[in-house]
Design a protein around this motif. Structure first.
Motif, PDB file in Angstrom:
ATOM      1  N   SER A 168     -12.839  64.208  46.675  1.00  0.00           N
ATOM      2  CA  SER A 168     -13.704  65.390  46.604  1.00  0.00           C
ATOM      3  C   SER A 168     -14.047  65.744  45.159  1.00  0.00           C
ATOM      4  N   ALA A 169     -13.136  65.431  44.217  1.00  0.00           N
ATOM      5  CA  ALA A 169     -13.377  65.734  42.807  1.00  0.00           C
ATOM      6  C   ALA A 169     -14.391  64.786  42.181  1.00  0.00           C
ATOM      7  N   GLN A 170     -14.652  63.655  42.837  1.00  0.00           N
ATOM      8  CA  GLN A 170     -15.627  62.699  42.333  1.00  0.00           C
ATOM      9  C   GLN A 170     -17.056  63.065  42.727  1.00  0.00           C
ATOM     10  N   LYS A 171     -17.202  63.987  43.655  1.00  0.00           N
ATOM     11  CA  LYS A 171     -18.544  64.401  44.074  1.00  0.00           C
ATOM     12  C   LYS A 171     -19.177  65.267  42.985  1.00  0.00           C
ATOM     13  N   PRO A 172     -20.469  65.113  42.749  1.00  0.00           N
ATOM     14  CA  PRO A 172     -21.121  65.940  41.729  1.00  0.00           C
ATOM     15  C   PRO A 172     -21.210  67.393  42.172  1.00  0.00           C
ATOM     16  N   LEU A 173     -20.944  68.297  41.255  1.00  0.00           N
ATOM     17  CA  LEU A 173     -21.021  69.718  41.557  1.00  0.00           C
ATOM     18  C   LEU A 173     -22.471  70.120  41.792  1.00  0.00           C
ATOM     19  N   MET A 174     -22.712  70.781  42.911  1.00  0.00           N
ATOM     20  CA  MET A 174     -24.001  71.396  43.190  1.00  0.00           C
ATOM     21  C   MET A 174     -23.743  72.858  43.516  1.00  0.00           C
ATOM     22  N   LEU A 175     -24.434  73.730  42.825  1.00  0.00           N
ATOM     23  CA  LEU A 175     -24.247  75.162  43.019  1.00  0.00           C
ATOM     24  C   LEU A 175     -24.749  75.564  44.396  1.00  0.00           C
ATOM     25  N   ALA A 176     -23.837  76.101  45.221  1.00  0.00           N
ATOM     26  CA  ALA A 176     -24.181  76.564  46.560  1.00  0.00           C
ATOM     27  C   ALA A 176     -24.081  78.079  46.597  1.00  0.00           C
ATOM     28  N   PRO A 177     -24.978  78.752  47.306  1.00  0.00           N
ATOM     29  CA  PRO A 177     -24.993  80.223  47.289  1.00  0.00           C
ATOM     30  C   PRO A 177     -23.794  80.842  47.978  1.00  0.00           C
ATOM     31  N   ALA A 178     -23.201  81.849  47.343  1.00  0.00           N
ATOM     32  CA  ALA A 178     -22.094  82.623  47.919  1.00  0.00           C
ATOM     33  C   ALA A 178     -22.715  83.777  48.714  1.00  0.00           C
ATOM     34  N   LEU A 179     -23.164  83.468  49.905  1.00  0.00           N
ATOM     35  CA  LEU A 179     -23.920  84.415  50.711  1.00  0.00           C
ATOM     36  C   LEU A 179     -23.045  85.563  51.202  1.00  0.00           C
ATOM     37  N   PHE A 180     -23.602  86.753  51.216  1.00  0.00           N
ATOM     38  CA  PHE A 180     -22.882  87.952  51.626  1.00  0.00           C
ATOM     39  C   PHE A 180     -23.685  88.680  52.713  1.00  0.00           C
ATOM     40  N   GLU A 181     -22.988  89.546  53.451  1.00  0.00           N
ATOM     41  CA  GLU A 181     -23.654  90.360  54.460  1.00  0.00           C
ATOM     42  C   GLU A 181     -24.233  91.611  53.795  1.00  0.00           C
ATOM     43  N   THR A 182     -25.449  91.959  54.198  1.00  0.00           N
ATOM     44  CA  THR A 182     -26.068  93.172  53.657  1.00  0.00           C
ATOM     45  C   THR A 182     -25.492  94.400  54.348  1.00  0.00           C
ATOM     46  N   HIS A 183     -25.454  95.508  53.589  1.00  0.00           N
ATOM     47  CA  HIS A 183     -24.897  96.761  54.104  1.00  0.00           C
ATOM     48  C   HIS A 183     -25.326  97.876  53.169  1.00  0.00           C
ATOM     49  N   PRO A 184     -25.759  99.023  53.701  1.00  0.00           N
ATOM     50  CA  PRO A 184     -26.254 100.090  52.834  1.00  0.00           C
ATOM     51  C   PRO A 184     -25.216 100.670  51.895  1.00  0.00           C
TER      52      PRO A 184
END
Length: 257
Positions: A168-184
């Motif tokens: 897994s450490a040999q795979k190139p890093l790709m920035l993936a979104p840290a998605l969150f739930e919306t809330h007022p």
């Protein structure tokens, strides 16, 4: 994220246990003073009026500022696209924590260390130039922390690195979104000692899950703190990893790096 004591698999059980006592929670305030990666707080984010969450570790604070502090949708795609297209750049992570840096550490592949440095520097520059609001800054920082953790050359925690790069450490890093739930919200995120903070907040539900021993989590996740803060310092000590026994042999020469 691989995390000691994560409540991911218990989140539904914890929620059901709390609801069995409180009943409906839509008008209640929940406080979690040892937030970690925010699993329980995230479970309740859209089910209560307000979440108050706290953790002293810089990497946890960054994650919580995104997952709990962010409540409105963000136009993150153009920023993330730019970050993923950046060429690698030698910085603190590469020079101190990659084999090519010459310090005898291999927490990341050289390629990924260069990528982490380039992305973290760019996020910091955008923030310093006032080009982004706080919510987007913590969204991008949380995305980097989690993406870096996925390609770390460790056995889940950062007490030691592996002598050979795992798959897994040999795979190139790709920035993936840290998605969150919306809330007022508005939800509140703190980075304070719990005993001090509790004197200044009010709520209806208090969830406490303190560390199970006296050792601070920063010892196991120090490199995530380093990326979160990105303030150069002189690392001390060098742990050895014995692959035959899978045990860390700690040298008695200062804090482990």
């Amino acid at each position: 994220m691989n995390y000691i004591g994560s409540k991911h698999s218990l989140a539904d059980f914890i929620q059901a246990a709390i609801l069995s006592v409180t009943g409906p929670t839509e008008e209640l305030v929940l406080a979690e003073l040892f937030g970690g990666t925010g699993i329980v707080a995230r479970q309740f984010k859209t089910r209560v009026r307000q979440v108050i969450v706290n953790d002293t570790e810089p990497y946890s604070f960054a994650l919580l500022k995104n997952y709990i502090g962010n409540g409105q949708s963000l136009d993150y795609a153009p920023w993330m696209a730019q970050l993923n297209e950046l060429p690698g750049q030698a910085g603190f992570v590469f020079t101190q924590y990659c084999a090519g840096g010459g310090q005898g550490r291999q927490y990341f592949s050289d390629e990924n260390g260069l990528r982490i440095d380039a992305i973290r520097k760019q996020i910091g520059q955008w923030q310093a130039q006032g080009l982004m609001q706080e919510g987007l800054f913590y969204f991008l920082l949380a995305s980097l922390l989690e993406s870096a953790d996925r390609v770390a050359n460790t056995a889940s925690v950062y007490g030691a690195f592996l002598k050979q790069l795992k798959k897994s450490a040999q795979k190139p890093l790709m920035l993936a979104p840290a998605l969150f739930e919306t809330h007022p919200g508005p939800n509140l995120v703190f980075q304070q000692e719990a005993n001090a903070l509790i004197e200044h907040i009010e709520g209806d539900i208090l969830y406490l899950d303190p560390p199970y021993n006296a050792r601070q989590y920063g010892a196991n996740y120090h490199l995530l703190n380093t990326i979160a803060l990105y303030e150069p310092f002189l690392p001390q000590g060098k742990p050895d990893y014995d692959p035959t026994t899978a045990r860390l042999i700690a040298k008695k020469q200062g804090p482990r790096c």
